[in-house]
Every structure is written in structure tokens, then in C-alpha cells.
Design a protein around this motif. Structure first.
Motif, PDB file in Angstrom:
ATOM      1  N   LYS A 171       0.856  -1.163   0.427  1.00 17.37           N
ATOM      2  CA  LYS A 171      -0.117  -0.174   0.022  1.00 17.37           C
ATOM      3  C   LYS A 171       0.732   1.334  -0.010  1.00 17.37           C
ATOM      4  O   LYS A 171       0.636   2.219  -0.650  1.00 17.37           O
ATOM      5  CB  LYS A 171      -1.030   0.118   1.338  1.00 17.37           C
ATOM      6  N   TYR A 172       2.084   1.193   0.669  1.00 18.96           N
ATOM      7  CA  TYR A 172       3.124   2.320   0.729  1.00 18.96           C
ATOM      8  C   TYR A 172       3.584   2.469  -0.708  1.00 18.96           C
ATOM      9  O   TYR A 172       3.766   3.468  -1.168  1.00 18.96           O
ATOM     10  CB  TYR A 172       4.169   2.096   1.761  1.00 18.96           C
ATOM     11  N   SER A 173       3.943   1.221  -1.311  1.00 25.62           N
ATOM     12  CA  SER A 173       4.369   1.428  -2.437  1.00 25.62           C
ATOM     13  C   SER A 173       3.651   2.081  -3.600  1.00 25.62           C
ATOM     14  O   SER A 173       3.783   2.694  -4.475  1.00 25.62           O
ATOM     15  CB  SER A 173       4.872   0.051  -3.031  1.00 25.62           C
ATOM     16  N   LYS A 174       2.243   1.351  -3.457  1.00 25.96           N
ATOM     17  CA  LYS A 174       1.161   2.000  -4.473  1.00 25.96           C
ATOM     18  C   LYS A 174       0.969   3.606  -4.272  1.00 25.96           C
ATOM     19  O   LYS A 174       0.823   4.451  -5.196  1.00 25.96           O
ATOM     20  CB  LYS A 174      -0.130   1.403  -4.225  1.00 25.96           C
ATOM     21  N   LYS A 175       1.154   4.027  -3.098  1.00 24.42           N
ATOM     22  CA  LYS A 175       0.943   5.507  -2.675  1.00 24.42           C
ATOM     23  C   LYS A 175       2.091   6.262  -3.311  1.00 24.42           C
ATOM     24  O   LYS A 175       1.959   7.199  -3.961  1.00 24.42           O
ATOM     25  CB  LYS A 175       0.859   5.812  -1.316  1.00 24.42           C
ATOM     26  N   PHE A 176       3.330   5.886  -3.307  1.00 25.35           N
ATOM     27  CA  PHE A 176       4.552   6.598  -3.791  1.00 25.35           C
ATOM     28  C   PHE A 176       4.567   6.535  -5.061  1.00 25.35           C
ATOM     29  O   PHE A 176       4.741   7.321  -5.916  1.00 25.35           O
ATOM     30  CB  PHE A 176       5.890   5.927  -3.079  1.00 25.35           C
ATOM     31  N   HIS A 185      14.936  10.678   4.142  1.00 25.73           N
ATOM     32  CA  HIS A 185      16.275  10.385   4.628  1.00 25.73           C
ATOM     33  C   HIS A 185      16.773  11.121   5.489  1.00 25.73           C
ATOM     34  O   HIS A 185      17.379  10.732   6.761  1.00 25.73           O
ATOM     35  CB  HIS A 185      17.180  10.677   3.199  1.00 25.73           C
ATOM     36  N   LEU A 186      16.270  12.696   5.524  1.00 24.86           N
ATOM     37  CA  LEU A 186      16.890  13.515   6.584  1.00 24.86           C
ATOM     38  C   LEU A 186      16.076  13.437   8.119  1.00 24.86           C
ATOM     39  O   LEU A 186      16.745  13.566   9.069  1.00 24.86           O
ATOM     40  CB  LEU A 186      16.105  14.908   6.261  1.00 24.86           C
ATOM     41  N   THR A 187      14.824  12.699   7.864  1.00 23.61           N
ATOM     42  CA  THR A 187      14.342  12.394   9.209  1.00 23.61           C
ATOM     43  C   THR A 187      14.419  11.141   9.656  1.00 23.61           C
ATOM     44  O   THR A 187      13.855  10.504  10.984  1.00 23.61           O
ATOM     45  CB  THR A 187      12.610  12.706   9.067  1.00 23.61           C
ATOM     46  N   GLY A 188      15.278  10.478   9.015  1.00 22.81           N
ATOM     47  CA  GLY A 188      15.580   8.837   9.738  1.00 22.81           C
ATOM     48  C   GLY A 188      14.474   7.921   9.369  1.00 22.81           C
ATOM     49  O   GLY A 188      14.630   6.748   9.937  1.00 22.81           O
ATOM     50  N   MET A 189      13.702   8.193   8.512  1.00 22.49           N
ATOM     51  CA  MET A 189      12.806   7.167   8.252  1.00 22.49           C
ATOM     52  C   MET A 189      12.904   5.896   7.581  1.00 22.49           C
ATOM     53  O   MET A 189      14.167   5.862   7.215  1.00 22.49           O
ATOM     54  CB  MET A 189      11.463   7.833   7.312  1.00 22.49           C
ATOM     55  N   ARG A 190      12.415   4.888   7.869  1.00 25.00           N
ATOM     56  CA  ARG A 190      12.548   3.791   6.977  1.00 25.00           C
ATOM     57  C   ARG A 190      11.850   3.771   5.585  1.00 25.00           C
ATOM     58  O   ARG A 190      10.859   3.937   5.427  1.00 25.00           O
ATOM     59  CB  ARG A 190      11.828   2.391   7.638  1.00 25.00           C
ATOM     60  N   TYR A 191      12.889   3.460   4.713  1.00 29.83           N
ATOM     61  CA  TYR A 191      12.452   3.746   3.263  1.00 29.83           C
ATOM     62  C   TYR A 191      13.255   2.854   2.225  1.00 29.83           C
ATOM     63  O   TYR A 191      12.964   3.158   1.061  1.00 29.83           O
ATOM     64  CB  TYR A 191      12.509   5.118   2.924  1.00 29.83           C
ATOM     65  N   LYS A 230      23.269   2.893 -14.008  1.00 33.40           N
ATOM     66  CA  LYS A 230      23.081   1.914 -15.085  1.00 33.40           C
ATOM     67  C   LYS A 230      21.545   1.459 -15.051  1.00 33.40           C
ATOM     68  O   LYS A 230      21.296   0.693 -13.881  1.00 33.40           O
ATOM     69  CB  LYS A 230      24.083   0.663 -15.062  1.00 33.40           C
ATOM     70  N   ILE A 231      20.898   1.861 -15.950  1.00 34.20           N
ATOM     71  CA  ILE A 231      19.433   1.378 -15.681  1.00 34.20           C
ATOM     72  C   ILE A 231      19.380  -0.123 -15.777  1.00 34.20           C
ATOM     73  O   ILE A 231      19.923  -0.670 -16.889  1.00 34.20           O
ATOM     74  CB  ILE A 231      18.514   2.248 -16.863  1.00 34.20           C
ATOM     75  N   ASN A 232      18.858  -0.793 -14.897  1.00 31.97           N
ATOM     76  CA  ASN A 232      18.508  -2.433 -14.953  1.00 31.97           C
ATOM     77  C   ASN A 232      17.311  -2.345 -15.686  1.00 31.97           C
ATOM     78  O   ASN A 232      16.190  -2.303 -15.556  1.00 31.97           O
ATOM     79  CB  ASN A 232      18.247  -2.797 -13.465  1.00 31.97           C
ATOM     80  N   VAL A 233      17.357  -2.818 -17.093  1.00 34.34           N
ATOM     81  CA  VAL A 233      16.507  -3.181 -17.966  1.00 34.34           C
ATOM     82  C   VAL A 233      15.814  -4.338 -17.905  1.00 34.34           C
ATOM     83  O   VAL A 233      15.942  -5.239 -18.432  1.00 34.34           O
ATOM     84  CB  VAL A 233      17.021  -2.690 -19.457  1.00 34.34           C
ATOM     85  N   THR A 234      14.646  -4.215 -17.063  1.00 37.64           N
ATOM     86  CA  THR A 234      13.792  -5.484 -16.912  1.00 37.64           C
ATOM     87  C   THR A 234      12.278  -5.147 -17.105  1.00 37.64           C
ATOM     88  O   THR A 234      11.831  -3.794 -17.090  1.00 37.64           O
ATOM     89  CB  THR A 234      14.069  -6.077 -15.707  1.00 37.64           C
ATOM     90  N   LYS A 235      11.622  -6.073 -17.121  1.00 38.08           N
ATOM     91  CA  LYS A 235      10.217  -5.570 -17.344  1.00 38.08           C
ATOM     92  C   LYS A 235       9.667  -5.640 -15.740  1.00 38.08           C
ATOM     93  O   LYS A 235       8.638  -4.793 -15.654  1.00 38.08           O
ATOM     94  CB  LYS A 235       9.346  -6.719 -17.819  1.00 38.08           C
ATOM     95  N   LYS A 236      10.324  -5.317 -14.885  1.00 40.41           N
ATOM     96  CA  LYS A 236       9.726  -5.155 -13.465  1.00 40.41           C
ATOM     97  C   LYS A 236       9.465  -3.513 -13.267  1.00 40.41           C
ATOM     98  O   LYS A 236       8.807  -3.297 -12.566  1.00 40.41           O
ATOM     99  CB  LYS A 236      10.566  -5.855 -12.472  1.00 40.41           C
ATOM    100  N   LEU A 237      10.156  -2.616 -14.207  1.00 39.09           N
ATOM    101  CA  LEU A 237       9.912  -1.398 -14.169  1.00 39.09           C
ATOM    102  C   LEU A 237       8.752  -0.908 -14.925  1.00 39.09           C
ATOM    103  O   LEU A 237       8.378   0.220 -15.069  1.00 39.09           O
ATOM    104  CB  LEU A 237      11.092  -0.569 -14.521  1.00 39.09           C
ATOM    105  N   ASN A 238       8.159  -1.870 -15.512  1.00 39.07           N
ATOM    106  CA  ASN A 238       7.100  -1.540 -16.426  1.00 39.07           C
ATOM    107  C   ASN A 238       5.741  -2.289 -15.949  1.00 39.07           C
ATOM    108  O   ASN A 238       4.871  -2.165 -16.674  1.00 39.07           O
ATOM    109  CB  ASN A 238       7.459  -2.090 -18.037  1.00 39.07           C
ATOM    110  N   TYR A 239       5.429  -2.298 -14.652  1.00 38.08           N
ATOM    111  CA  TYR A 239       4.307  -2.618 -14.099  1.00 38.08           C
ATOM    112  C   TYR A 239       3.381  -1.678 -13.569  1.00 38.08           C
ATOM    113  O   TYR A 239       3.806  -0.405 -13.273  1.00 38.08           O
ATOM    114  CB  TYR A 239       4.596  -3.715 -12.738  1.00 38.08           C
ATOM    115  N   THR A 240       2.142  -1.689 -13.451  1.00 42.04           N
ATOM    116  CA  THR A 240       1.342  -0.862 -12.613  1.00 42.04           C
ATOM    117  C   THR A 240       0.776  -1.552 -11.697  1.00 42.04           C
ATOM    118  O   THR A 240       0.805  -2.710 -11.626  1.00 42.04           O
ATOM    119  CB  THR A 240       0.335  -0.197 -13.800  1.00 42.04           C
TER     120      THR A 240
END
Length: 343
Positions: free
Chosen positions: A5-10, A27-33, A331-341
């Protein structure tokens, strides 16, 4: 915590500047990301025909044992900034006799999402229940067919009865722990694409939270299965994939899948460069001999120190104003995983 759900929102954020601002703030607030994708072992108990393990030339080589000392170093360096710890990425994690120790360390460090990616052949209720007691919050099942014939054909060495045993174990665990997350990763090809429709019946009684439909990719020069032509699936998208996505939505299941127009996309020009930068910063692949990036040594520095050395805050701040992240060596990791919705 439902990491997806966090991923979908981002991912729903359209503006590159806002995405970079979100990363800068985290990053500045020390959150987990960050997500840590850790292979406790580099081996597998079966030989899926679409996997690099079925190709002697491309098969991952065994690595030295992932020691308790190594786990302590990785934990100190990364786990305090980790939002999700995934055990199992390139290999089968249930082959590790120390798997519960990895889960327990993640819980000790307060990681909210600790998940296991597995073919499930070595899991029964007792071991799965022990992992949940240690802190496991979810499981991802790698699946290449929903009938006995296709499942055992594409997943050489696997037994369909073991999958049914695991489904029953998951149902029992979810009865005790209703929040235990089940994700299905279904890699489809011309042989098994029509069987995706059988997933709800196969897992009937278990609550599926996420369904990922993954198009086949060439993971080796000589894998046992080598029909990589998706043109027929592209033409029949509305018949084969769209109904599965609709049924998932109607059932409240988050579906991660390629749109028709990017089903065949597999080149650097088709990949979202912002998504590639986000992956470069937040995706941490860990084995017994490597972690995160080539110049990162968890025995010598932690995540924060590494990014101070690389000026991450300065570069993210600049990206907020310019919309571009200055990482010349990306180096862009060219895979289909970046082409999902995600829907």
C-alpha cells in the motif's frame, strides 16, 4: 504493515520533484524507506524451466555461508533504515537452516515488513508457523501453473501436492494471524498464461493480498524453457490478462501487472528513469559476499555514512529543483519489473 500500500501510494506520485522531495524528507528524518532483498543461500532445490538455475551456463554459483557475524554487520548497516526485509530473491531461502535467525534479527531491529519469497516445496505448517512466531509477516509464493501437469512440468522437481500442503498451512496460519500477508508471483508464458484464471480456486480459503503477473524474461542463454515471444499474449491481452486483473480488483486483491502497451517493452528508452533512480537508491540486494552497491561494505560503514560520502542530500536537494538526479554512473536495470502498474 502492508508494504505494498505504501508502494502504491509512492508510485502514484506523478511529479519527479515530489518523488525526490519524499526521498529527501525520509532520508533527513531517519525514516525507514529502503527494501533489503537478502539471499541467505545461493542455491535452489528445484529447476524451474524459466529460471537461470535451469541453465548450467548462467546458474548462480554457490556462495560462502552467510555467517552470524555477516548477518550482524548487515543488520547494523542497513536494518535500521529498512522498511521491508525480503528473504529470498535469486535463490531458495528455505534451504538455509538458519532462516529463523534472519527473521528474528529483522524483528529485533523493528522492521515492519519481513517476508519470505519461496517456491514453498520445503515448507509445512510447523516450519511456517515457527517463522511467523519469529516475526515473519508475509509470504510470496513463486508459481508457474495452477494445474498439476503444468506446475510440475515448468517447475522441475517440484510436487503439486507440496504446493497444496503449503496452501493448507497458509490457511491455518491466517486463522491464527489474520494479518499474515500472502502474495502470489505468477510468471506467465505461452504455455501457462491461460491458467492464471485458476489462481483464486487454487488458493480458495486463503486471503491473497497481492497478485503479481510477471511476463517471462530471458534469464539465461540456455534455460530449459526458451519461448520468449509474447506477441500472441499481447494480441490476446483483453482475453487472457485483463479478466484476471478485473477479478482481482473485485476481490480486493492488489494486482501488479504490465499494461498491454508495455508488455513487450524491454529497452532503456521505455524505462522510467525516475523509477530507475529510486530503485538504485532504495533497492538493497544482499548476499554473503555483497551488499547494496559495489563500493558499500557493511563491515566498515552503515547506510547513512555511505550516503554522506556520496553527497546524497545535496544531490536529492538539487533534484527537487531540477527534476533530475545527477547520477552519471547510473546503469538502468532494463527489466520488465519497471514496467508494471499497481491496481
Amino acid at each position: 504493515m502492508n508494504f505494498y500500500k505504501y508502494s502504491k501510494k509512492f508510485l502514484s506520485i506523478k511529479s519527479p520533484r515530489v518523488k525526490y522531495l519524499s526521498l529527501l524528507g525520509a532520508h533527513l528524518t531517519g525514516m525507514r524507506y529502503i527494501g533489503v532483498y537478502l539471499d541467505p543461500v545461493m542455491a535452489c532445490n528445484i529447476r524451474c524451466q524459466m529460471c537461470a538455475f535451469s541453465d548450467p551456463g548462467s546458474r548462480p554459483r554457490p556462495l560462502p555461508k552467510f555467517t552470524a557475524e555477516r548477518l550482524s554487520e548487515v543488520s547494523r548497516a542497513l536494518f535500521r533504515r529498512t522498511l521491508k526485509l525480503q528473504l529470498g530473491c535469486s535463490a531458495e531461502p528455505t534451504l538455509s537452516p538458519d532462516l529463523e535467525a534472519f527473521v528474528a534479527e529483522g524483528r529485533r531491529q523493528g522492521i515492519p515488513a519481513i517476508e519470505l519469497t519461496t517456491n514453498g516445496q520445503l515448507l509445512d505448517f510447523d516450519r511456517l508457523n515457527a517463522l511467523v512466531d519469529a516475526g515473519l509477516t508475509g509470504i510470496t509464493i513463486s508459481l508457474h501453473g495452477t494445474t498439476r501437469q503444468t506446475y510440475e512440468h515448468l517447475m522441475q522437481g517440484a510436487k503439486f501436492d507440496n504446493l497444496l500442503r503449503l496452501v493448507d498451512a497458509i490457511k491455518r496460519v491466517q486463522t491464527k494471524h489474520p494479518g499474515f500477508l500472502l502474495r502470489i508471483n505468477y510468471t506467465f508464458n505461452n504455455l501457462n498464461v491461460a491458467e492464471m484464471a485458476g489462481i483464486p480456486e487454487l488458493f480458495d480459503g486463503a486471503k491473497i493480498s497481492v497478485l503479481q503477473l510477471r511476463p517471462i524474461q530471458n534469464l539465461g542463454d540456455n534455460t530449459a524453457y526458451h519461448d520468449f515471444d509474447l506477441s500472441d499474449i499481447y494480441r490476446r491481452y483483453d482475453e487472457l490478462i485483463a479478466p484476471v486483473r478485473r477479478r482481482a480488483a473485485e476481490s480486493g486483491v492488489m494486482c501488479v501487472a504490465p499494461e498491454r502497451e508495455n508488455l513487450l517493452a524491454l529497452d532503456a528508452h521505455a524505462v522510467d528513469s525516475v523509477a530507475a533512480v529510486v530503485e538504485h537508491l532504495t533497492y538493497c540486494f544482499v548476499t554473503s559476499t555483497s551488499a547494496y552497491h559495489a563500493d558499500f561494505d557493511p563491515a566498515r560503514e552503515d547506510f547513512n555514512a555511505y550516503h554522506r560520502r556520496h553527497g546524497l542530500v545535496r544531490r536529492l536537494a538539487r533534484a527537487v529543483f531540477t527534476g533530475r538526479f545527477d547520477l552519471d554512473d547510473l546503469k538502468i536495470n532494463v527489466t520488465k519489473k519497471l514496467n508494471y502498474t499497481i491496481k
